[in-house]
Design a protein around this motif. Structure first.
Motif, PDB file in Angstrom:
ATOM      1  N   ASP A 170      -7.726   5.003  -5.939  1.00  0.00           N
ATOM      2  CA  ASP A 170      -7.358   5.859  -7.070  1.00  0.00           C
ATOM      3  C   ASP A 170      -6.600   7.082  -6.584  1.00  0.00           C
ATOM      4  O   ASP A 170      -7.026   7.760  -5.635  1.00  0.00           O
ATOM      5  N   GLY A 171      -5.491   7.388  -7.243  1.00  0.00           N
ATOM      6  CA  GLY A 171      -4.721   8.576  -6.930  1.00  0.00           C
ATOM      7  C   GLY A 171      -3.855   8.478  -5.701  1.00  0.00           C
ATOM      8  O   GLY A 171      -3.116   9.408  -5.394  1.00  0.00           O
ATOM      9  N   ALA A 172      -3.930   7.359  -4.978  1.00  0.00           N
ATOM     10  CA  ALA A 172      -3.138   7.178  -3.759  1.00  0.00           C
ATOM     11  C   ALA A 172      -2.014   6.203  -4.032  1.00  0.00           C
ATOM     12  O   ALA A 172      -1.842   5.710  -5.144  1.00  0.00           O
ATOM     13  N   TYR A 173      -1.210   5.939  -2.988  1.00  0.00           N
ATOM     14  CA  TYR A 173      -0.256   4.849  -3.059  1.00  0.00           C
ATOM     15  C   TYR A 173      -0.085   4.228  -1.689  1.00  0.00           C
ATOM     16  O   TYR A 173      -0.411   4.848  -0.663  1.00  0.00           O
ATOM     17  N   ILE A 174       0.378   2.989  -1.671  1.00  0.00           N
ATOM     18  CA  ILE A 174       0.668   2.282  -0.431  1.00  0.00           C
ATOM     19  C   ILE A 174       2.170   2.061  -0.359  1.00  0.00           C
ATOM     20  O   ILE A 174       2.775   1.528  -1.306  1.00  0.00           O
ATOM     21  N   LEU A 175       2.760   2.502   0.750  1.00  0.00           N
ATOM     22  CA  LEU A 175       4.171   2.249   1.006  1.00  0.00           C
ATOM     23  C   LEU A 175       4.264   0.921   1.735  1.00  0.00           C
ATOM     24  O   LEU A 175       3.710   0.752   2.813  1.00  0.00           O
ATOM     25  N   ARG A 176       4.963  -0.032   1.118  1.00  0.00           N
ATOM     26  CA  ARG A 176       5.093  -1.381   1.683  1.00  0.00           C
ATOM     27  C   ARG A 176       6.512  -1.534   2.231  1.00  0.00           C
ATOM     28  O   ARG A 176       7.490  -1.387   1.496  1.00  0.00           O
ATOM     29  N   THR A 177       6.646  -1.826   3.525  1.00  0.00           N
ATOM     30  CA  THR A 177       7.965  -1.877   4.151  1.00  0.00           C
ATOM     31  C   THR A 177       8.148  -3.175   4.931  1.00  0.00           C
ATOM     32  O   THR A 177       7.181  -3.867   5.267  1.00  0.00           O
ATOM     33  N   HIS A 178       9.425  -3.472   5.229  1.00  0.00           N
ATOM     34  CA  HIS A 178       9.762  -4.648   6.019  1.00  0.00           C
ATOM     35  C   HIS A 178      11.082  -4.388   6.738  1.00  0.00           C
ATOM     36  O   HIS A 178      11.952  -3.660   6.256  1.00  0.00           O
ATOM     37  N   GLY A 179      11.255  -5.009   7.902  1.00  0.00           N
ATOM     38  CA  GLY A 179      12.532  -4.960   8.610  1.00  0.00           C
ATOM     39  C   GLY A 179      12.962  -3.555   8.961  1.00  0.00           C
ATOM     40  O   GLY A 179      12.239  -2.809   9.634  1.00  0.00           O
ATOM     41  N   LEU A 180      14.140  -3.160   8.495  1.00  0.00           N
ATOM     42  CA  LEU A 180      14.665  -1.836   8.801  1.00  0.00           C
ATOM     43  C   LEU A 180      13.746  -0.738   8.275  1.00  0.00           C
ATOM     44  O   LEU A 180      13.588   0.322   8.904  1.00  0.00           O
ATOM     45  N   ALA A 181      13.134  -0.986   7.114  1.00  0.00           N
ATOM     46  CA  ALA A 181      12.205  -0.007   6.560  1.00  0.00           C
ATOM     47  C   ALA A 181      10.970   0.126   7.440  1.00  0.00           C
ATOM     48  O   ALA A 181      10.440   1.228   7.639  1.00  0.00           O
ATOM     49  N   ALA A 182      10.488  -1.003   7.968  1.00  0.00           N
ATOM     50  CA  ALA A 182       9.333  -0.964   8.870  1.00  0.00           C
ATOM     51  C   ALA A 182       9.677  -0.217  10.155  1.00  0.00           C
ATOM     52  O   ALA A 182       8.843   0.508  10.721  1.00  0.00           O
ATOM     53  N   GLN A 183      10.918  -0.397  10.643  1.00  0.00           N
ATOM     54  CA  GLN A 183      11.344   0.347  11.836  1.00  0.00           C
ATOM     55  C   GLN A 183      11.322   1.852  11.561  1.00  0.00           C
ATOM     56  O   GLN A 183      10.940   2.653  12.430  1.00  0.00           O
TER      57      GLN A 183
END
Length: 905
Positions: free
Chosen positions: A268-281
């Protein structure tokens, strides 16, 4: 009292003012392929999809209007158009919302509890959020978690960002109550504590195939935010990418999971940043646990290139193509191939002055022919829409509204699936914030249609100056009824005889009236029992719920008090909705329980045998094969061991894969090559256990009858269940000539609305049985030949001449005979009612009701029409020979030279 659930406008304290939260929308779109697959999108793209010219023959008539709440009006329309040279009609319902009224508003309803990745019916969301009216909303991937395709904003908070797709329009209302329709893109940026930045691709999105960009997969080399509105553990499923995820709480990074999803749902009240590839780098190079991460984002109009701050919006909901612009039919903004045909439709629009929002639902059911998108454009321009878009339609189209003085919403019309409401991702709700006012009016609530003998309770309900419900129950109203068809006492009415009355309630100086119609036999088209055949054995007890269908098409359960039962061939009684056989008359093999309602009758046939087992697949000695109409459709059809509750038995399993094809597609389980399996005698009903796959496809059986004609049996118009379910199908009106052969059972995926149904699945069938009364009720009926000559008082039965007291006659080209002698020769009996001038003929599984001088007749409780009617001549009743004999299963031949009629059985 109609106030919005605060869950719908959740705040996300981790985001700054220009931020969106989570998403949820409704419909059906595409299926995301996994890596290595290149399956087609269900939303095909076309840069040159153009709307056809509005239909010149299209006309619209307003049928009614009623206030829902202050500022919202329900209006029902009838439309008429011409298709293929034939005139067709239909119905559409419009909730008109006045944005100049400060007490009414529109907002997005989302799944269950205001969450994404949950689904709920339109009516369920309306009840949960307190909406006074609602429709289904945006398109969604039926195979996905439950998130919308388009953007969604509620209370200035972004719930879902628009997908990168061409021509997808959205409807919005600003906080200063101005409606807007436009096509939007999303722009966002992540900023690490060291100042490094990376583009943000979206918020709370399912996986999809982007259009107009360099990436095949939406989540490849991209960063997405998932808020606590996304309740699913997968973020998202079938993304074709491996994530690196970051948990952010109060703008501070608290966890980083390299190359793996965090094994948690979003707190609650948080968020998860989901990344892959260049974003993960970017994450691995610049983000550190304990440091801050900030994000900003906005919307941008594709048509004007201007930014739109989501915080300035009261709401936004995504849709599909634009339909109307500047009061005229617009060019479609993307291909409409996958959503074509004549379907139920949902749309949103607004008036030229921006005052009115039009919430539109076109019906497709037994009362309405549906609309094409081009016809929908014509309808919208006819009712005053200046600019409008298409929402998810077809089987998703659902509207609910709160009738005046009622406290909850009800289904405005039957959906394409009847009263069933599809679970969807989001919808549009209409809300009131008006305070409680003074009593403005009262109305009577209760059924407008009754059957003779039926009791019904009526209540007095009130509404205030804002047209919202107000309690008037304590007023102790006085009740009265005009005419003698209904008596009423303290709100309980009893239907006495056919007719229409005004039911009146008076409370102080206020009064209300409602019209109540008591249906008589002449108002019905059918009277049928759900049980049509039963065993003729002492002690046997069968349930006999009886339904009536009125000429208006309404189906009504007939209360026991409204029916009179007569037993022929046995003694029995009726109680608690069941017939119990007490004793069977000597020598009788077929008996009848006749239910009568105001001159309308139906019969339940009792015979020595009822349901006959036909195939249980335990010891089959003939082959099964999978066949199809399209080379690209693949599958299997085989007898296999059952599972779950069918463990230890065998079932016929039909698996299919239609993903490589388009158009109308079939997957057949074929019985015994091209021969099929025989159904040896006349079947009046069929029973089959079916394991459904929730594909929403159509399940049918194909039969070849004794004349060589092909007949199709609808087992289920929609496979809308999982697991095993017993289906009972009435065959009495099928026209199949027996003996017949069941050739195949099959799944149909029709072209219209194909985006809504699964193209892969597995169904199974077991325990097929038929009720074949002819095996028992008709087994003892005489076989042979009888002949009669016009004007001769004799007939020859199987070569033996015998006298008859009335000769056959010809009148207006039809031959009439005394029915008594036909039944003497071929079995059966007739019951004559001197008062009503009715003849009931019973033979085998057939119950035929005829009335002197009336061309209408009843066959097994269903009203039909003939070209001729029975007549009375010299005190004797004569019946039309061909009509009666053919309805009773006999054949007639006419010899013109000798004026001789020959009857055969």
């Amino acid at each position: 009292m109609g106030k919005k659930n605060s869950k719908l406008v959740r705040e996300n304290k981790s985001l700054t003012s220009k931020k969106w939260v989570a998403a949820s929308l409704a419909g059906v779109l595409w299926i995301m392929p996994v890596i290595g697959n290149t399956g087609p999108s269900l939303f095909s793209v076309s840069s040159a999809s153009v709307a056809q010219a509005a239909t010149a023959s299209f006309s619209v008539t307003k049928l009614s209007e009623e206030v829902i709440t202050s500022g919202a009006m329900m209006m029902k329309y009838k439309f008429t158009t011409v298709r293929s040279g034939k005139s067709v009609t239909g119905l559409a319902d419009v909730v008109r919302v006045d944005l100049n009224n400060p007490y009414v508003s529109v907002d997005v309803m989302t799944g269950k509890g205001g969450n994404l990745t949950t689904r709920q019916s339109t009516g369920g969301m309306a009840a949960e959020t307190g909406a006074v009216a609602a429709v289904n909303g945006d398109y969604f991937n039926t195979g996905g978690e439950g998130a919308p395709i388009g953007g969604q904003v509620s209370g200035g908070v972004v719930v879902s960002t628009p997908s990168q797709l061409d021509g997808m329009y959205a409807f919005a209302v600003t906080k200063d109550r101005k409606p807007v329709i436009d096509e939007y893109t999303f722009e966002g940026m992540l900023t690490a504590e060291d100042g490094s930045q990376f583009p943000l691709s979206g918020i709370n999105k399912g996986a999809y195939n982007p259009e107009g960009g360099s990436s095949t997969y939406s989540h490849a080399n991209a960063a997405y935010i998932y808020t606590d509105a996304w309740t699913a553990l997968e973020r998202p499923k079938n993304s074709s990418t491996t994530p690196t995820e970051v948990l952010v709480e109060n703008d501070v990074i608290t966890q980083i999971s390299p190359d793996a999803a965090l094994p948690i749902t979003v707190p609650d009240g948080a968020y998860i940043l989901r990344t892959h590839g260049l974003a993960a780098q970017f994450v691995k190079a610049h983000l550190v646990v304990g440091q801050k991460l900030s994000s900003v984002y906005t919307l941008r109009s594709k048509t004007t290139q201007q930014e739109l701050d989501p915080s300035t919006l009261q709401m936004m909901i995504g849709g599909h193509t634009i339909l109307v612009n500047n009061g005229k039919a617009a060019t479609f903004s993307r291909s409409t191939t996958s959503i074509g045909g004549y379907r139920a439709r949902t749309a949103l629009g607004y008036s030229e002055d921006g005052r009115y929002v039009y919430v539109i639902a076109a019906e497709k059911n037994s009362n309405s022919a549906g609309l094409s998108l081009t016809e929908l454009q014509s309808f919208m321009t006819n009712i005053g829409v200046w600019k409008g878009i298409n929402l998810d339609g077809g089987g998703s189209t659902t509207m609910v509204d709160r009738p005046l003085a009622e406290t909850s919403t009800t289904l405005t019309f039957n959906t394409e699936y009847g009263t069933e409401q599809r679970s969807i991702v989001n919808g549009l709700g209409v809300y009131t914030s008006a305070p409680q006012g003074e009593v403005k009016g009262i109305k009577i609530s209760g059924s407008s249609v009754l059957l003779i003998g039926q009791k019904a309770t009526y209540s007095l309900k009130g509404y205030d100056t804002y047209y919202n419900p107000i309690d008037v129950a304590a007023a102790n109203p006085a009740w009265s009824s005009s005419g003698g068809s209904v008596t009423v006492n303290a709100g309980e009415a009893t239907a006495v005889k056919a007719g229409t009355v005004n039911l009146k309630a008076t409370s102080g100086s206020a009064s209300a009236e409602t019209k109540v119609t008591v249906l008589g036999g002449d108002d019905l088209t059918s009277l049928t029992s759900s049980t049509t055949t039963a065993p003729l054995i002492a002690g046997a007890s069968v349930s006999v719920p009886v339904n009536a269908v009125s000429k208006s098409g309404a189906t009504i359960a007939v209360p026991a008090a409204s029916l009179k039962w007569e037993f022929i061939g046995f003694k029995g009684n009726v109680g608690d909705g069941k017939i119990t056989v007490q004793s069977v008359d000597p020598g009788v093999t077929t008996g009848y329980a006749i239910a009568r309602y105001d001159g309308f009758s139906t019969a339940v046939v009792f015979s020595a045998a009822a349901s006959t087992a036909w195939e249980d697949f335990e010891n089959v000695t003939y082959p099964f094969a999978f066949t199809t109409n399209a080379a690209g459709v693949t599958g299997t059809a085989a007898v296999v061991p059952g599972s779950a509750e069918r463990a230890g038995s065998k079932v016929l399993s039909l698996s299919y894969d239609m993903t490589a094809c388009t158009g109308k597609m079939y997957a057949y389980a074929q019985f015994n090559g091209t021969t099929g399996k025989s159904i040896p005698a006349t079947a009046t009903s069929m029973s089959v256990d079916v394991m459904g796959d929730m594909s929403l496809n159509w399940l049918r059986a194909e039969v070849t009858d004794a004349s060589g004609a092909t007949a199709y049996i609808d087992l289920a118009k929609v496979i809308d269940w999982n697991g095993w379910k017993n289906l009972n199908i009435d065959l009495s009106g099928s026209g199949i000539k027996f003996p017949a052969s069941l050739k195949r059972i099959y799944v149909v995926n029709v072209e219209e609305g194909q985006d809504e149904r699964a193209k892969t699945g597995t169904v199974a069938v077991d325990n097929i049985s038929f009720v074949m009364p002819s095996l028992s009720s008709e087994a003892g009926l005489p076989k042979g030949t009888a002949s009669m000559s016009i004007g001769a008082k004799s007939m020859v039965v199987n070569g033996t001449k015998q006298a008859i007291d009335v000769a056959p006659i010809v009148k207006d080209g039809s031959t009439y005979v005394p029915i008594k002698y036909v039944l003497d020769a071929f079995g059966g009996n007739a019951i004559w009612d001197q008062n009503t001038k009715k003849i009931m003929v019973l033979r085998g599984s057939k119950a035929l009701d005829l009335t002197v001088n009336k061309k209408e007749f009843l066959l097994n409780g269903k009203r039909q029409s003939a070209d001729v009617a029975p007549l009375i001549l010299n005190g004797r009743t004569l019946v039309p020979l061909r009509l009666v004999t053919e309805q009773l299963g006999l054949t007639v031949k006419w010899e013109q030279k000798t004026k001789t009629v020959t009857i055969e059985s």
